[in-house]
Design an enzyme around this catalytic site. Structure first.
Site, mmCIF file in Angstrom:
data_model
loop_
_atom_site.group_PDB
_atom_site.id
_atom_site.type_symbol
_atom_site.label_atom_id
_atom_site.label_comp_id
_atom_site.label_asym_id
_atom_site.label_seq_id
_atom_site.Cartn_x
_atom_site.Cartn_y
_atom_site.Cartn_z
ATOM 1 N N SER A 31 0.793 -1.234 0.000
ATOM 2 C CA SER A 31 0.000 0.000 0.000
ATOM 3 C C SER A 31 0.824 1.282 0.000
ATOM 4 C CB SER A 31 -0.955 0.015 1.198
ATOM 5 O OG SER A 31 -2.042 -0.858 0.979
ATOM 6 N N LYS A 76 0.408 3.310 -3.071
ATOM 7 C CA LYS A 76 -0.730 4.212 -3.261
ATOM 8 C C LYS A 76 -0.311 5.670 -3.289
ATOM 9 C CE LYS A 76 -3.850 0.956 -0.905
ATOM 10 N NZ LYS A 76 -4.618 0.675 0.321
ATOM 11 N N TYR A 118 -3.346 -2.334 -10.354
ATOM 12 C CA TYR A 118 -3.274 -2.222 -8.888
ATOM 13 C C TYR A 118 -2.359 -3.287 -8.294
ATOM 14 C CZ TYR A 118 -4.712 -2.098 -4.001
ATOM 15 O OH TYR A 118 -4.712 -2.025 -2.628
ATOM 16 N N TYR A 165 -3.891 3.289 8.151
ATOM 17 C CA TYR A 165 -5.095 2.497 8.382
ATOM 18 C C TYR A 165 -5.863 3.024 9.604
ATOM 19 C CZ TYR A 165 -2.578 -0.683 5.219
ATOM 20 O OH TYR A 165 -1.888 -1.218 4.172
ATOM 21 N N VAL A 209 1.179 -3.700 3.982
ATOM 22 C CA VAL A 209 1.158 -5.002 4.654
ATOM 23 C C VAL A 209 2.389 -5.846 4.348
ATOM 24 C CG1 VAL A 209 -1.355 -5.052 4.878
ATOM 25 C CG2 VAL A 209 -0.258 -6.062 2.854
#
Length: 309
Positions: A68, A71, A193, A245, A263
């Protein structure tokens, strides 16, 4: 702040050594099988400064799946391509829900709460797949340019593992498609993605590649503008409120730096006008954040007095 590099290297090495045994308190992500194969006792850290210096300790030079953290890069590319139009398709508020929540997306009619939860990152992936003829190659080349390192690559085993176990992300994408908020074919969106999540980078490479966010949008290694000063502010604001998160509020409260976790066990923290901290250790806590990396980044920020508040 420490200017002497040998002193900085010594301090981050001591902080890493003091915290690396905490990996036993976490668990390596296993819902992506390829991530479960990474040894749990690895740990590294790097600090890159806008002056051009990079110091690391432990396994700071070993590439890992950025997941992530990708992103952040996707968001910058999408902002550069769409401008303010992007914010009609994705919002910028904290979600208050798990990063892969389907319920919230249904409530809000296919508009993701922010671009760093999975739905938001899938929306950004759609923007990139729709506006770049070779979005996956463009993404990887963007990272290589930022880090000044052509060795950055896609981990094919992680990519295949993502493709085989990506049903929930597919559900999020199809739900947004049903609301008219996805333009590209869903397989193209998912492929982009999963590709960006499968990029392998080290702490050293990640810290260096994100220096532009600490330098008002300008890459200090070559003085090239990566994004506008306004968009730099926006990205850092989103990372401050949503990048960790469901621990984003706690991290802002206790550490006080814009940050993004993945992660794969990595955490990057932006220190405006100074540089970037990146720490990595695979075992995660219940929120999906690396147990060791959280402690290491927090301790470095405290030791060096780096909070933005």
């Amino acid at each position: 702040m420490i200017k002497d590099l040998s002193d900085l290297k010594l301090k981050i090495a001591k902080i890493l050594d003091a915290n690396k045994a905490s990996y036993e308190l976490g668990k390596v992500a296993d819902y992506i099988p390829a991530l479960a194969e990474v040894p749990s006792n690895l740990a590294g850290v790097a600090v890159a400064t806008i002056d051009g210096d990079v110091v690391s300790a432990g396994n700071g030079g070993i590439p890992f799946s950025i997941q992530s953290i990708s992103k952040v890069f996707g968001l910058v590319l999408a902002m550069n391509r769409l401008g303010d139009e992007l914010w009609t398709r994705v919002h910028m508020e904290p979600s208050g829900q798990p990063f892969n929540s389907i319920i919230q997306l249904e409530w809000e009619k296919g508009i993701p709460r922010n671009p760093v939860i999975n739905a938001g990152a899938l929306l950004v992936s759609d923007v990139l797949a729709s506006h770049y003829s070779a979005s996956k190659l463009s993404f990887v080349n963007f990272l290589r340019q930022l880090a000044g390192d052509e060795s950055i690559h896609i981990d094919s085993s992680v990519y295949e593992s993502e493709m085989q176990h990506g049903s929930r992300n597919a559900a999020l994408a199809y739900l947004m498609k049903s609301f008219g908020n996805i333009e590209s074919p869903i397989p193209d969106v998912l492929s982009h993605y999963f590709t960006q999540c499968s990029v392998a980078m080290s702490c050293e490479q990640l810290a260096k590649s994100l220096l532009f966010l600490a330098n008002k949008g300008i890459n200090p290694t070559n003085n090239q503008t990566v994004c506008s000063r306004k968009d730099t502010h926006r990205v850092n604001a989103i990372l401050s409120t949503s990048g960790m998160y469901d621990q984003s509020g706690e991290f802002a409260f206790s550490v006080g730096l814009p940050a993004k976790s993945g992660v794969g066990g990595g955490i990057v923290a932006i220190v405006p006008n100074y540089g970037v901290i990146c720490a990595w250790s695979p075992p995660l806590n219940s929120f999906g954040n690396s147990v060791v990396a959280m402690k290491v980044v927090a301790n470095i920020a405290e030791e060096l007095g780096l909070s933005i508040y």
